[in-house]
Design a protein around this motif. Structure first.
Motif, PDB file in Angstrom:
ATOM      1  N   ASN A   1      -5.889 -67.381 -12.789  1.00 38.96           N
ATOM      2  CA  ASN A   1      -5.502 -66.167 -12.085  1.00 38.96           C
ATOM      3  C   ASN A   1      -6.394 -65.947 -10.869  1.00 38.96           C
ATOM      4  O   ASN A   1      -7.613 -65.845 -10.993  1.00 38.96           O
ATOM      5  CB  ASN A   1      -5.617 -64.967 -13.043  1.00 38.96           C
ATOM      6  N   ALA A   2      -5.795 -65.861  -9.692  1.00 38.49           N
ATOM      7  CA  ALA A   2      -6.548 -65.642  -8.460  1.00 38.49           C
ATOM      8  C   ALA A   2      -6.337 -64.252  -7.876  1.00 38.49           C
ATOM      9  O   ALA A   2      -6.805 -63.964  -6.781  1.00 38.49           O
ATOM     10  CB  ALA A   2      -6.152 -66.693  -7.418  1.00 38.49           C
ATOM     11  N   ASN A   3      -5.654 -63.389  -8.600  1.00 34.02           N
ATOM     12  CA  ASN A   3      -5.269 -62.068  -8.096  1.00 34.02           C
ATOM     13  C   ASN A   3      -5.853 -60.997  -9.014  1.00 34.02           C
ATOM     14  O   ASN A   3      -5.521 -60.930 -10.193  1.00 34.02           O
ATOM     15  CB  ASN A   3      -3.736 -61.975  -8.060  1.00 34.02           C
ATOM     16  N   ASN A   4      -6.700 -60.140  -8.469  1.00 38.08           N
ATOM     17  CA  ASN A   4      -7.365 -59.122  -9.288  1.00 38.08           C
ATOM     18  C   ASN A   4      -6.413 -58.089  -9.868  1.00 38.08           C
ATOM     19  O   ASN A   4      -6.789 -57.354 -10.793  1.00 38.08           O
ATOM     20  CB  ASN A   4      -8.449 -58.412  -8.471  1.00 38.08           C
ATOM     21  N   SER A   5      -5.203 -58.002  -9.333  1.00 36.68           N
ATOM     22  CA  SER A   5      -4.235 -57.057  -9.898  1.00 36.68           C
ATOM     23  C   SER A   5      -3.507 -57.638 -11.103  1.00 36.68           C
ATOM     24  O   SER A   5      -2.772 -56.925 -11.784  1.00 36.68           O
ATOM     25  CB  SER A   5      -3.214 -56.646  -8.834  1.00 36.68           C
TER      26      SER A   5
ATOM     27  N   ALA B   1     -15.767 -68.490  -7.996  1.00 38.74           N
ATOM     28  CA  ALA B   1     -15.362 -67.184  -7.475  1.00 38.74           C
ATOM     29  C   ALA B   1     -15.128 -67.206  -5.972  1.00 38.74           C
ATOM     30  O   ALA B   1     -14.175 -66.602  -5.477  1.00 38.74           O
ATOM     31  CB  ALA B   1     -16.424 -66.148  -7.833  1.00 38.74           C
ATOM     32  N   ALA B   2     -15.985 -67.906  -5.222  1.00 34.19           N
ATOM     33  CA  ALA B   2     -15.837 -67.931  -3.761  1.00 34.19           C
ATOM     34  C   ALA B   2     -14.546 -68.627  -3.356  1.00 34.19           C
ATOM     35  O   ALA B   2     -13.827 -68.156  -2.466  1.00 34.19           O
ATOM     36  CB  ALA B   2     -17.048 -68.625  -3.131  1.00 34.19           C
ATOM     37  N   TYR B   3     -14.240 -69.757  -3.994  1.00 34.20           N
ATOM     38  CA  TYR B   3     -13.016 -70.484  -3.651  1.00 34.20           C
ATOM     39  C   TYR B   3     -11.797 -69.687  -4.091  1.00 34.20           C
ATOM     40  O   TYR B   3     -10.781 -69.647  -3.382  1.00 34.20           O
ATOM     41  CB  TYR B   3     -13.032 -71.860  -4.311  1.00 34.20           C
ATOM     42  N   ARG B   4     -11.878 -69.039  -5.247  1.00 29.50           N
ATOM     43  CA  ARG B   4     -10.795 -68.172  -5.712  1.00 29.50           C
ATOM     44  C   ARG B   4     -10.514 -67.077  -4.696  1.00 29.50           C
ATOM     45  O   ARG B   4      -9.356 -66.825  -4.328  1.00 29.50           O
ATOM     46  CB  ARG B   4     -11.184 -67.557  -7.056  1.00 29.50           C
ATOM     47  N   ASP B   5     -11.560 -66.414  -4.217  1.00 32.06           N
ATOM     48  CA  ASP B   5     -11.386 -65.348  -3.234  1.00 32.06           C
ATOM     49  C   ASP B   5     -10.816 -65.889  -1.928  1.00 32.06           C
ATOM     50  O   ASP B   5      -9.985 -65.244  -1.285  1.00 32.06           O
ATOM     51  CB  ASP B   5     -12.717 -64.652  -2.967  1.00 32.06           C
ATOM     52  N   PHE B   6     -11.279 -67.072  -1.518  1.00 36.87           N
ATOM     53  CA  PHE B   6     -10.764 -67.696  -0.299  1.00 36.87           C
ATOM     54  C   PHE B   6      -9.262 -67.937  -0.398  1.00 36.87           C
ATOM     55  O   PHE B   6      -8.505 -67.638   0.534  1.00 36.87           O
ATOM     56  CB  PHE B   6     -11.499 -69.008  -0.044  1.00 36.87           C
ATOM     57  N   LEU B   7      -8.801 -68.486  -1.529  1.00 39.14           N
ATOM     58  CA  LEU B   7      -7.381 -68.773  -1.702  1.00 39.14           C
ATOM     59  C   LEU B   7      -6.542 -67.495  -1.650  1.00 39.14           C
ATOM     60  O   LEU B   7      -5.484 -67.453  -1.017  1.00 39.14           O
ATOM     61  CB  LEU B   7      -7.150 -69.490  -3.032  1.00 39.14           C
TER      62      LEU B   7
ATOM     63  N   SER C   1      -1.981 -67.447  -8.365  1.00 38.58           N
ATOM     64  CA  SER C   1      -2.299 -68.375  -9.451  1.00 38.58           C
ATOM     65  C   SER C   1      -2.742 -69.719  -8.893  1.00 38.58           C
ATOM     66  O   SER C   1      -2.424 -70.070  -7.755  1.00 38.58           O
ATOM     67  CB  SER C   1      -1.087 -68.579 -10.372  1.00 38.58           C
ATOM     68  N   VAL C   2      -3.461 -70.453  -9.711  1.00 40.96           N
ATOM     69  CA  VAL C   2      -3.878 -71.816  -9.362  1.00 40.96           C
ATOM     70  C   VAL C   2      -3.590 -72.725 -10.554  1.00 40.96           C
ATOM     71  O   VAL C   2      -3.967 -72.425 -11.686  1.00 40.96           O
ATOM     72  CB  VAL C   2      -5.379 -71.873  -8.997  1.00 40.96           C
ATOM     73  N   ASP C   3      -2.877 -73.815 -10.313  1.00 39.53           N
ATOM     74  CA  ASP C   3      -2.650 -74.805 -11.362  1.00 39.53           C
ATOM     75  C   ASP C   3      -2.673 -76.194 -10.748  1.00 39.53           C
ATOM     76  O   ASP C   3      -2.979 -76.345  -9.568  1.00 39.53           O
ATOM     77  CB  ASP C   3      -1.348 -74.535 -12.133  1.00 39.53           C
TER      78      ASP C   3
ATOM     79  N   ARG D   1       4.452 -69.571 -15.438  1.00 39.16           N
ATOM     80  CA  ARG D   1       3.068 -69.885 -15.770  1.00 39.16           C
ATOM     81  C   ARG D   1       2.371 -68.709 -16.441  1.00 39.16           C
ATOM     82  O   ARG D   1       2.445 -67.578 -15.970  1.00 39.16           O
ATOM     83  CB  ARG D   1       2.304 -70.256 -14.496  1.00 39.16           C
ATOM     84  N   GLY D   2       1.689 -68.996 -17.552  1.00 43.15           N
ATOM     85  CA  GLY D   2       0.877 -68.000 -18.237  1.00 43.15           C
ATOM     86  C   GLY D   2      -0.558 -68.079 -17.740  1.00 43.15           C
ATOM     87  O   GLY D   2      -1.129 -69.168 -17.646  1.00 43.15           O
ATOM     88  N   LEU D   3      -1.160 -66.949 -17.429  1.00 45.04           N
ATOM     89  CA  LEU D   3      -2.512 -66.916 -16.883  1.00 45.04           C
ATOM     90  C   LEU D   3      -3.546 -66.930 -18.009  1.00 45.04           C
ATOM     91  O   LEU D   3      -3.518 -66.085 -18.899  1.00 45.04           O
ATOM     92  CB  LEU D   3      -2.698 -65.672 -16.019  1.00 45.04           C
ATOM     93  N   LEU D   4      -4.467 -67.898 -17.965  1.00 48.53           N
ATOM     94  CA  LEU D   4      -5.415 -68.082 -19.067  1.00 48.53           C
ATOM     95  C   LEU D   4      -6.841 -67.741 -18.717  1.00 48.53           C
ATOM     96  O   LEU D   4      -7.691 -67.631 -19.613  1.00 48.53           O
ATOM     97  CB  LEU D   4      -5.345 -69.524 -19.583  1.00 48.53           C
ATOM     98  N   ASP D   5      -7.181 -67.605 -17.426  1.00 51.95           N
ATOM     99  CA  ASP D   5      -8.533 -67.227 -17.027  1.00 51.95           C
ATOM    100  C   ASP D   5      -8.452 -66.566 -15.668  1.00 51.95           C
ATOM    101  O   ASP D   5      -7.366 -66.324 -15.143  1.00 51.95           O
ATOM    102  CB  ASP D   5      -9.473 -68.438 -17.017  1.00 51.95           C
ATOM    103  N   ILE D   6      -9.616 -66.247 -15.082  1.00 51.94           N
ATOM    104  CA  ILE D   6      -9.612 -65.661 -13.739  1.00 51.94           C
ATOM    105  C   ILE D   6     -10.321 -66.577 -12.754  1.00 51.94           C
ATOM    106  O   ILE D   6     -10.918 -66.138 -11.777  1.00 51.94           O
ATOM    107  CB  ILE D   6     -10.206 -64.239 -13.729  1.00 51.94           C
TER     108      ILE D   6
END
Length: 225
Positions: A18-22, A145-151, A159-161, A182-187
């Protein structure tokens, strides 16, 4: 499969970060996919002028300041052959899943998804189904976290898979309907402490399967219409 079987389309499903805080762990979402090529450059390299986004790793140094050896990466367009025009490629930035199937899936938003792995391990909120957000796929397991925020900030992906874009592009190139569930399994690195992939991976997979089953139950209605 598309060469050997008489199919209408591909229902591709699995788990994702999961790449989206919402969004929350356990949620399931159906999306369009970001598909492209990352050019990893040496520290003195420059991003190609055709690239539509770039990431400079020294901007994420901890502590700040100085250079590192990771250099830069730049994102460029992917290509795929258009249906009915063999060996004719065109640039693509977003690989869109089938709109009519997304419309069918939107009727499933009230689906009851699992909240607990077992009697002692539960999520703090009830998972939900979200339709038609952007996702991304590459051969990278994202736990940073930094790459997640960048994406999210650069591409607005939720999402990222590691597989979806290949399946979607194969379907589009051959003229088949396609949807991604896709089911989200982490952040994806946004957590504090240990990644939750081992704890909530099974729950995310089960929730994705539940949506797939309900979608297939609605599928004959879509074909008849």
């Amino acid at each position: 499969m598309v060469d050997l079987f008489d199919i209408v389309g591909i229902v591709h499903f699995g788990i994702a970060g999961n790449a989206n805080n919402s969004m929350s762990i356990g949620d399931v979402f159906l999306n369009s996919l970001h598909a492209g090529i990352w050019d990893w450059l040496n520290p003195s390299g420059t991003v190609n002028y055709n690239d539509v986004a770039g990431l400079d790793f020294k901007g994420y140094n901890v502590p700040e300041g100085g250079d590192n050896l990771l250099g830069h990466i730049g994102f460029s367009y992917e290509f795929f052959s258009e249906s009915g025009k063999a060996n004719t490629a065109r640039p693509i930035f977003w690989a869109n899943t089938t709109r009519q199937w997304l419309h069918v899936a939107s009727n499933l938003k009230g689906i009851n998804l699992n909240q607990c792995v077992n009697s002692s391990v539960c999520l703090p909120q009830k998972p939900k189904l979200v339709v038609s957000l952007r996702g991304s796929a590459s051969n990278i397991f994202v736990d940073n976290a930094a790459y997640r925020d960048f994406l999210f900030k650069t591409f607005r992906v939720s999402s990222v898979d590691m597989e979806s874009s290949a399946v979607v592009m194969t379907s589009l190139s051959n003229g088949f309907l396609v949807i991604v569930i896709r089911g989200l399994l982490d952040i994806a690195g946004g957590q504090t402490g240990h990644n939750s992939v081992d704890t909530f991976g099974p729950l995310a997979a089960i929730n994705a399967c539940k949506v797939v089953i309900k979608f297939i139950e609605e599928f004959p209605k879509e074909i008849k219409s």
